[in-house]
Design a protein around this motif. Structure first.
Motif, PDB file in Angstrom:
ATOM      1  N   MET A   1       0.843  -1.162   0.000  1.00  0.00           N
ATOM      2  CA  MET A   1       0.000   0.000   0.000  1.00  0.00           C
ATOM      3  C   MET A   1       0.895   1.233   0.000  1.00  0.00           C
ATOM      4  N   ARG A   2       0.496   2.207  -0.750  1.00  0.00           N
ATOM      5  CA  ARG A   2       1.170   3.509  -0.718  1.00  0.00           C
ATOM      6  C   ARG A   2       0.204   4.515  -0.134  1.00  0.00           C
ATOM      7  N   THR A   3       0.707   5.309   0.787  1.00  0.00           N
ATOM      8  CA  THR A   3      -0.125   6.317   1.428  1.00  0.00           C
ATOM      9  C   THR A   3       0.748   7.504   1.809  1.00  0.00           C
ATOM     10  N   SER A   4       0.146   8.663   1.857  1.00  0.00           N
ATOM     11  CA  SER A   4       0.898   9.863   2.234  1.00  0.00           C
ATOM     12  C   SER A   4       1.206   9.887   3.733  1.00  0.00           C
TER      13      SER A   4
ATOM     14  N   LEU B   1      -3.470   0.913  -3.509  1.00  0.00           N
ATOM     15  CA  LEU B   1      -3.124  -0.501  -3.372  1.00  0.00           C
ATOM     16  C   LEU B   1      -2.520  -1.023  -4.666  1.00  0.00           C
ATOM     17  N   TYR B   2      -1.606  -1.969  -4.545  1.00  0.00           N
ATOM     18  CA  TYR B   2      -1.022  -2.605  -5.718  1.00  0.00           C
ATOM     19  C   TYR B   2      -0.639  -4.032  -5.366  1.00  0.00           C
ATOM     20  N   VAL B   3      -0.428  -4.839  -6.384  1.00  0.00           N
ATOM     21  CA  VAL B   3      -0.003  -6.228  -6.228  1.00  0.00           C
ATOM     22  C   VAL B   3       1.406  -6.347  -6.783  1.00  0.00           C
ATOM     23  N   ASN B   4       2.280  -6.990  -6.044  1.00  0.00           N
ATOM     24  CA  ASN B   4       3.645  -7.248  -6.489  1.00  0.00           C
ATOM     25  C   ASN B   4       3.793  -8.752  -6.690  1.00  0.00           C
TER      26      ASN B   4
ATOM     27  N   GLU C   1      -4.045 -17.939 -18.367  1.00  0.00           N
ATOM     28  CA  GLU C   1      -5.298 -18.423 -18.939  1.00  0.00           C
ATOM     29  C   GLU C   1      -6.474 -17.784 -18.195  1.00  0.00           C
ATOM     30  N   GLU C   2      -7.549 -17.532 -18.942  1.00  0.00           N
ATOM     31  CA  GLU C   2      -8.732 -16.925 -18.338  1.00  0.00           C
ATOM     32  C   GLU C   2      -9.225 -17.782 -17.172  1.00  0.00           C
ATOM     33  N   SER C   3      -9.524 -17.175 -16.074  1.00  0.00           N
ATOM     34  CA  SER C   3     -10.044 -17.777 -14.837  1.00  0.00           C
ATOM     35  C   SER C   3      -8.998 -18.566 -14.050  1.00  0.00           C
ATOM     36  N   LYS C   4      -7.733 -18.533 -14.441  1.00  0.00           N
ATOM     37  CA  LYS C   4      -6.697 -19.265 -13.709  1.00  0.00           C
ATOM     38  C   LYS C   4      -6.048 -18.408 -12.630  1.00  0.00           C
ATOM     39  N   THR C   5      -5.942 -17.116 -12.830  1.00  0.00           N
ATOM     40  CA  THR C   5      -5.320 -16.219 -11.866  1.00  0.00           C
ATOM     41  C   THR C   5      -6.235 -15.023 -11.655  1.00  0.00           C
ATOM     42  N   PHE C   6      -6.432 -14.644 -10.393  1.00  0.00           N
ATOM     43  CA  PHE C   6      -7.342 -13.546 -10.086  1.00  0.00           C
ATOM     44  C   PHE C   6      -6.729 -12.671  -9.006  1.00  0.00           C
ATOM     45  N   PHE C   7      -6.719 -11.378  -9.243  1.00  0.00           N
ATOM     46  CA  PHE C   7      -6.372 -10.388  -8.236  1.00  0.00           C
ATOM     47  C   PHE C   7      -7.584  -9.498  -8.114  1.00  0.00           C
ATOM     48  N   GLY C   8      -8.135  -9.361  -6.908  1.00  0.00           N
ATOM     49  CA  GLY C   8      -9.350  -8.583  -6.784  1.00  0.00           C
ATOM     50  C   GLY C   8      -9.455  -7.847  -5.473  1.00  0.00           C
ATOM     51  N   LEU C   9     -10.464  -6.999  -5.408  1.00  0.00           N
ATOM     52  CA  LEU C   9     -10.688  -6.161  -4.249  1.00  0.00           C
ATOM     53  C   LEU C   9     -12.183  -5.934  -4.114  1.00  0.00           C
ATOM     54  N   TYR C  10     -12.689  -6.001  -2.914  1.00  0.00           N
ATOM     55  CA  TYR C  10     -14.081  -5.702  -2.623  1.00  0.00           C
ATOM     56  C   TYR C  10     -14.175  -4.455  -1.771  1.00  0.00           C
TER      57      TYR C  10
END
Length: 69
Positions: free
Chosen positions: A1-4, A45-48, A58-67
């Motif tokens: 996370m990056r924040t001021s 927010l970011y993913v490393n 491949e479609e539906s093989k890897t998911f990065f998400g946020l709710y």
């Protein structure tokens, strides 16, 4: 996370790998993470991904998400 609010990036979660193998050869890896954080409008927010070769594109093989709750 990056924040001021902080001078450096913060690691909120870090995935650990589980290997699935029966003959000594790895054939799949899985990592599942979930948490609840109180974020402000200043936060970014970011993913490393440390090992891009382990990501299945491949479609539906890897998911990065946020709710947003």
């Amino acid at each position: 996370m990056r924040t001021s609010k902080y001078p450096k990036d913060l690691v909120l979660m870090e995935g650990k790998m589980m290997n699935y193998c029966t003959t000594g050869q790895m054939w799949a890896r899985s990592s599942y993470l979930g948490a609840v954080f109180n974020l402000t409008s200043d936060d970014h927010l970011y993913v490393n991904v440390s090992h891009i070769s382990l990501v299945n594109f491949e479609e539906s093989k890897t998911f990065f998400g946020l709710y947003n709750l």
